[in-house]
Write an enzyme that holds these catalytic residues in place. Structure first.
Site, short mmCIF file in Angstrom:
data_model
loop_
_atom_site.label_atom_id
_atom_site.label_comp_id
_atom_site.label_asym_id
_atom_site.label_seq_id
_atom_site.Cartn_x
_atom_site.Cartn_y
_atom_site.Cartn_z
N TRP A 319 0.83 -1.21 0.00
CA TRP A 319 0.00 0.00 0.00
C TRP A 319 0.86 1.26 0.00
O TRP A 319 0.39 2.34 -0.33
CB TRP A 319 -0.97 0.00 1.18
CG TRP A 319 -0.37 0.19 2.54
CD1 TRP A 319 0.74 -0.44 3.03
CD2 TRP A 319 -0.83 1.06 3.59
NE1 TRP A 319 0.99 -0.02 4.31
CE2 TRP A 319 0.05 0.89 4.68
CE3 TRP A 319 -1.89 1.93 3.71
CZ2 TRP A 319 -0.11 1.59 5.88
CZ3 TRP A 319 -2.04 2.62 4.92
CH2 TRP A 319 -1.16 2.44 5.98
N ASP A 320 2.13 1.09 0.36
CA ASP A 320 3.08 2.21 0.34
C ASP A 320 2.95 3.03 -0.94
O ASP A 320 3.00 4.26 -0.91
CB ASP A 320 4.53 1.68 0.39
CG ASP A 320 4.82 0.81 1.60
OD1 ASP A 320 3.94 0.05 2.02
OD2 ASP A 320 5.96 0.86 2.10
N GLU A 461 0.30 -2.85 12.70
CA GLU A 461 0.35 -4.32 12.58
C GLU A 461 0.64 -5.02 13.91
O GLU A 461 0.61 -6.26 13.96
CB GLU A 461 1.42 -4.70 11.56
CG GLU A 461 1.02 -4.32 10.15
CD GLU A 461 2.14 -4.55 9.13
OE1 GLU A 461 3.31 -4.46 9.53
OE2 GLU A 461 1.82 -4.82 7.97
N LYS A 575 2.38 0.38 16.35
CA LYS A 575 3.56 0.41 15.50
C LYS A 575 3.67 1.72 14.74
O LYS A 575 4.76 2.25 14.58
CB LYS A 575 3.47 -0.75 14.49
CG LYS A 575 4.70 -0.92 13.62
CD LYS A 575 4.53 -2.07 12.64
CE LYS A 575 5.74 -2.21 11.72
NZ LYS A 575 5.46 -3.12 10.60
N GLN A 576 2.54 2.22 14.26
CA GLN A 576 2.60 3.37 13.35
C GLN A 576 1.26 4.07 13.32
O GLN A 576 0.27 3.58 13.87
CB GLN A 576 2.97 2.88 11.96
CG GLN A 576 1.89 2.04 11.30
CD GLN A 576 2.45 1.22 10.15
OE1 GLN A 576 2.94 0.12 10.35
NE2 GLN A 576 2.37 1.76 8.95
#
Lengths: 726, 726
Positions: A319-320, A461, A575-576
């Site tokens: 998806w980046d 994630e 995580k993000q």
């Protein structure tokens, strides 16, 4: 302003310099290694879209044999960075012109031998690499030179090439091979222009020369072309032919062609920052990476998560590309944006097949997409450091936001470019199939009168198999809205195409009602009394503990934070950017106060274990006008490949490389964040939020097919001026 | 036939003999330890329904101080099994009469000292324990005797008792204490009748005697009573009073009362097997355990998973009770069955609260139920042997079949006994609330027009968070059917009660439609082309590998097979009967061929990691008339507490004890399996499938309030004869 990065001699930096000094041209990527380097130094020419699998190891891109191999000897003694500590060494990347320059001097036998090399991957002749190597010595000395096509290149799960065949023509060396699994042909052809020197002998794919060095430099020009079965029927013929053409031109002419293209790219893409030279360098270096790996030549390929810097992350498209890189291309090189999106049209059959595999309808795109859209993600993507057993992970089967990311990207592209053609060429099908996928994935909670998306993984994630991830649910809702808007738009503007598309996607009028019902009844977590949006059901009931405290619980530096029992799994440490990413995409649906409150809540709980995180925190801080909070996150993002301060290993596996998503994130933070570029009522709009030190920010964009230049000066009204189309 | 089990001297068997020789009377359980044993030998008198929690350790039953403590000394020298190897030792459990007999001889100082003891937990005076101890010596010797209430008893997560207070009355010693967390009072009162001996001295809760032993035996009678705050307002007064009464009677009279009750129980419950003495002994020994731990005195308690053999499994009530023990009681001691079920009425508020905690309606019963129905299950029920970290387990939140088990049990009881009263006293509410729970737990899959139960754990706990477990879905469907049938039955027979119950459960006519819709539209996995029912979605796609092969993958003997990454998790190896359990309950919905095919499929894939497994494989093999396959599983079940061959430790935690569910399973396999007892058209029916060696099987049952005796002789027509009600 230098437009250059440099490094001296440091054997510990060989791997990270390989990334930092990467050359690429969208077709292939040549790591920033020295001419004499081999497999151990991760020398590699990674070919986009050519994959191979050996045994039951994971499938990954193929690194072509190294056509620019060059090594100096004094008989049996190797004179190279691998054997001698140099008296001088400097490696330079000129990212304005896409040139790699190397100067090395060796003190040897009371003499000084210098080697200079300048190479590039041609930005128009995409199969061509050229290297100009110049040798000299303080005092006369006779040395031997070995030049050829080295097969000792970096391979994680190789060897990928078999059946090597060498063809020794008078002026060319041709090395052909096949991939192990699918027997795809690949050929590297090489020619050397060594002034008046005669070849001493040839052995296989190597040629040996003898040179007597003096202060008067001797120059070698090495030309190498690479073709594979994805490019044409006969890669060998094509490689030879392309090499002939290049060889007939001289190095200078080729270089001129090459740098001209770079000049044109920078004219479109450059971002100027006055008052902050570090930010200026970092953003340009970031854009260099995006421009160098952009597929300008094909609409069936896209940009892997680590660009063309090697085999890590399986050379797969994540998806980046849509969520972090596409905005840059869409704004300045829409033809590249179109290519990238076309890849998702091309791979729609893979996404349909994946959905079917799991019992769903529509398109479930691969989490790690390879050339036909097949999902390279293993069900066991992580190894348990304690037991060395593979751990069942759910990236492949539960990270369903990927389909929404893609639908969103298509619509975003359409809205910005008004390019209906891409939708008619398959984009509309992609969107409809993604909507169908969510409809079939969702469950209905009868007592609550709502659809839910349960048992998923969101962007964070570290928390697997969660219910009603805010990002995923909001995006699925948006996907339905897009499908409905698209349906209506096509009915108005292209009714015949719509009819065909509906037939192809097996949609009927009644499905519009289904989509509408889903849109109305999908549960999307809302801000609570404290204005915080819960990342997923019961997230708030997880242990609320600091990132530092969680890190201290690690029994092994390399253990995975997520999974069922990872240190972060039962805590609020993420995580993000997740909810924050949602607020970036859908900021208009929330108040500034809500956005800020969520930023303040989630920021201290975010580990930033992904390079996709920092840019989003920068962007969203700008949404509530806090440039001071945004700036360090912007700099972290923009310098990610300069500092190389990211995770390099997971267990024993090298996972480093370049970070094009962060590069794209840097552009997003600069232009959409600090620049405040947006579209309102089909008009470009700029509401600048410059960091304190920035006196000026200037950039270009192509909007609705028209080119614009935007000038933002601190304290002045920003100027948006239309340019002549280039 | 002996009705006895015996053991000699073996220090390694102390713990397992503690289980094997357990005495119990439904109120308390006294482990089969010697009079001189203490905490290290796991001496314990476990009190049903009295729990305590220390710190953040798990909550568990309280072991009362040991009122039958007796130890022999020669001044400073202890003469006991803990210090001397005996010249003779025999421990006997007379399970016909509920007596524990012990004979020990010590060679000591060229003399032989003998100690005999006979004890019982009174089956009517439930707070009373009595021990008759007889001492003799070949040659005269003067010894000291220490008798008292020993606080050094087995404690896993203790110490549970604090604030000890001793009261030294002329003829009694009283020891009172409180539980740590809830400050519940408990008192043990003890009196000794030591013929003409005078007490030497008293110290705290101990009395010392001096005896001169000769060949002429000397007898001590020890009487101890135990009361706690759950029994009455003033446990101390009650203990003293009860002790006074017992003391006034003699040992022989008390024993007669006690054995009379046992006689009565056996008259109702005995199962006679001719031709297979091992089976005969094993089944009787199994029934002994069930009879001894059955709560005949209270309808607010039930039988824990390890009976009254200690603190393991937190003294909690599992589905074991309803699904494995209840059928025995329902058939022969319906008043006990009623008590057991009443416990679930009593604990309905706990189940309602648990459902609410998770955001559901109705009753979500505790997986490990303590006295108020609170769930003792930790979210971290297992420790990772590699990291020593607690592992997130899902027994508490995902093992939703527990509510269906309970609804099924109520209805089964009602259908067999026609006892409407229990339904009107709260049973109907339980059933309706369980139905409400499933309705609210379920999700609707719109595209498939069906309800699904996703993210659950079925009986096979090695596979967590599965979708559409066949057992769970079928049981949820049955629960709806039961609720609908109940609704109709009450409307007909007790309309006023129904109105009240509907008000109490907040049900309206429209909810009947909901239940009906759920019943019609719940997805229940069906046999596939090979007639196999998939245990859960995608079970068949898991690795198909043998139990042996999976066992070999263990890196540590004690590692957990299930969880996210356990050796069984991604394979088809299952812990225990799951689909097969479903076929036991719902056999009438499947063909014999289907039942056999599934048995053949799942049997080799079952690890039998639970003592609940073997009996079901025995039962179901009888369903397709294969007694040869059934017999070894029957014997495994029926001898589980004789052989003691079950898991004794999980990590460092002792998890042994008796296995009343297996005991109940043995009865089920014998009577419902081999005996083929069933009800058709409201008539008892017997279709025997006797194992080859069995010449005769005889047993009783109370059906519809009438007592029946069933005689099955090999080769003859079985006889069902009505008895006079006792």
């Amino acid at each position: 302003m230098s437009w250059q990065v440099r490094a001296g001699y440091d054997p510990n930096q060989i791997v990270s310099n390989g990334n930092k000094f990467l050359l690429a041209n969208g077709y292939m990527g040549y790591r920033g290694t020295m001419e004499e380097y081999g497999a151990e130094q991760l020398a590699a020419n990674t070919i986009l879209g050519l994959y191979d699998q050996v045994g039951d190891k994971w499938r990954e891109p193929v690194n072509a044999p190294n056509g620019l191999f060059f090594k100096l000897f004094d008989q049996a003694t190797e004179i190279s960075l691998l054997t001698l500590k140099p008296s001088f060494h400097q490696q330079t990347l000129d990212y304005q012109q896409g040139l790699h320059i190397r100067k090395t001097a060796f003190s040897y036998n009371e003499n000084t031998i210098t080697l200079q090399a300048e190479r590039f991957l041609h930005m128009k002749r995409l199969h061509l690499m050229v290297d100009e190597i110049t040798l000299a010595a303080e005092k006369p000395i006779t040395l031997q030179v070995k030049i050829g096509i080295d097969t000792a290149v970096w391979d994680i799960n190789g060897p990928h090439l078999i059946n090597f065949e060498t063809e020794d023509l008078a002026d060319q060396i041709i090395l052909s091979a096949k991939t192990q699994r699918e027997h795809k042909n690949i050929t590297v052809a090489q020619a050397v222009n060594a002034s008046k020197l005669n070849c001493l002998k040839k052995e296989g794919q190597f040629a040996y020369y003898e040179v007597t060095l003096t202060p008067e430099p001797i120059t070698f020009h090495i030309f190498a072309t690479t073709f594979n079965a994805n490019d044409c029927q006969n890669p060998k013929e094509a490689a030879k032919k392309e090499l002939d053409v290049a060889f007939a031109m001289d190095f200078a002419s080729l270089k001129k062609e090459h740098t001209q293209i770079w000049k044109g790219l920078w004219e479109k893409a450059d971002v100027e920052i006055d008052g902050d030279s570090k930010a200026q360098e970092a953003i340009r270096y970031s854009l260099y990476h995006l421009l160098s790996i952009a597929p300008r030549h094909s609409d069936t390929v896209s940009i892997p998560a680590r660009g063309l810097s090697g085999q890590t992350y399986k050379g797969a498209i994540f998806w980046d590309t849509e969520m972090f890189m596409l905005p840059f291309f869409m704004h300045v090189l829409p033809e590249v944006a179109k290519n990238i999106l076309s890849y998702r049209i091309y791979t729609l059959p893979g996404a349909l097949a994946k959905a079917k595999e799991y019992g769903f309808n529509g398109a479930f795109y691969a989490w790690e997409s390879q050339e036909l859209g097949q999902d390279a993600t293993s069900d066991y993507n992580v190894v348990d450091v304690f037991t060395k057993r593979p751990m069942r992970t759910y990236f492949r089967d539960k990270q369903i936001h990927i389909s929404g990311d893609i639908a969103y990207a298509f619509w975003q592209y359409y809205e910005y470019t008004k390019d209906l053609e891409l939708l008619l060429k398959g984009g509309a099908q992609v969107i409809f199939e993604c909507a169908k996928f969510y409809y079939s994935y969702a469950y209905y909670k009868v007592e609550k009168n709502r659809f839910e998306l349960i048992d998923v993984i969101g962007p964070d994630e570290y928390h697997e198999r969660v219910y009603n991830n805010a990002y995923t649910n909001k995006l699925a809702q948006k996907t339905m809205k897009i499908a409905l808007d698209l349906w209506e738009m096509l009915a108005e503007n292209a009714p015949e195409d719509l009819a065909e598309i509906l037939t192809a996607t097996e949609l009927m009028e009644i499905d519009k009602e289904k989509f509408q019902r889903f849109y109305n009844e999908i549960y999307v977590p809302q801000p609570n009394d404290a204005e915080i949006i819960e990342q997923f059901d019961n997230y708030f009931s997880l242990e609320d503990v600091s990132v530092t405290a969680v890190r201290k619980r690690l029994l092994d530096d390399k253990e995975y934070w997520g999974g069922a029992y990872g240190v972060a799994a039962d805590t609020q440490v993420i995580k993000q950017a997740d909810v924050i990413f949602m607020l970036h995409l859908f900021g208009e649906d929330y108040t500034k106060s809500e956005i800020q409150k969520n930023w303040e809540y989630y920021e201290p709980r975010t580990e930033h274990g992904s390079s996709l995180s920092a840019c989003i925190y920068a962007l969203v801080a700008c949404q509530f006008d806090n440039q001071d909070w945004a700036y360090p996150y912007f700099m972290k993002t923009a310098t990610v490949d300069l500092t190389g301060e990211t995770k390099q290993y997971a267990g024993t596996i090298y996972i480093g490389g370049t970070h094009p998503a962060a590069n794209g994130g840097a552009w997003l933070a600069a232009i959409k964040g600090f620049g405040g570029l947006s579209v309102k009522n089909n008009q470009l709009q700029v509401t600048p939020k410059l960091p304190k030190s920035w006196q000026r920010l200037a950039f270009n964009t192509i909007f609705n097919g028209e080119s614009y230049h935007i000038e933002i000066e601190a304290g002045k009204t920003p100027r948006i001026s239309k340019k002549n189309n280039s």
